[in-house]
Design a protein around this motif. Structure first.
Motif: not given
Length: 198
Positions: A42-50, A80-82, A97-101
């Motif tokens: 897992v690649f966590n793209f955490g932006l706020a409280c979630c 494998d998973l964002m 988008k860049r990190l997803y690509e």
């Protein structure tokens, strides 16, 4: 006699496949999907409280490692998973988008929380993207503001069910190979046949 000969000819005209040859693709699909299903980095793209709820789901109480999910991949190239969790702003959208690509195939995305799903309470703001699915394809949506860790576990189980049913032909068949015209677009000129390169 004529009837048996006619059936022999019709049987011989069809390609003969053994029982294992006909079943070979299905077990291979099962093995590949099983491996993908229970080894999600897992690649966590955490932006706020979630993002805090994501961290809680990875800790000892909820422990999503028992589901075959390895949290905190070193970077997008090893993931494998964002999991996109939090408010995606228009300024942050190109980075998402860049990190997803950069993630290798097969790759999956979970949209975690109302802000990531549709903008949440900030949906009418001029600077908020109205859902991460406007930037990248999303496989599973987890609703809530913020969703509890149990909701993320349920979303992971839904993603694993989707991976188990996945067909390699359906997933990669639509991509196709580049056409001959695209390969001869004039970017690289072939060597001339008369004298070669001198």
């Amino acid at each position: 006699m004529d009837v048996t000969r006619a059936t022999d000819v019709s049987i011989e005209s069809k390609p003969r496949l053994g029982a294992l040859a006909r079943l070979a693709p299905e077990p291979m699909k099962v093995v590949l999907n099983w491996g993908r299903r229970y080894s999600l980095w897992v690649f966590n793209f955490g932006l706020a409280c979630c993002a805090i709820e994501f961290i809680a789901a990875s800790m000892a109480r909820h422990d999503f490692i028992r589901l075959g999910v390895i949290p905190f991949a070193p970077g997008p190239r090893q993931a494998d998973l964002m999991v996109v969790s939090g408010t995606v702003t228009d300024k942050m959208a190109p980075a998402v988008k860049r990190l997803y690509e950069q993630m290798p195939e097969p790759k999956y995305v979970i949209s975690f929380g109302a802000c990531s799903n549709c903008g949440g309470p900030y949906w009418d703001s001029y600077s908020v993207t109205k859902g991460v699915d406007q930037i990248i394809p999303v496989d599973v949506y987890v609703p809530g503001c913020p969703p509890r860790p149990e909701a993320l576990l349920q979303g992971i189980l839904k993603l694993q069910e989707k991976i188990a049913r996945e067909s390699l032909g359906e997933r990669y068949g639509a991509v196709g190979r580049p056409s001959t015209a695209a390969l001869r677009s004039g970017l690289v000129k072939p060597p001339s046949a008369e004298g070669g390169d001198r």
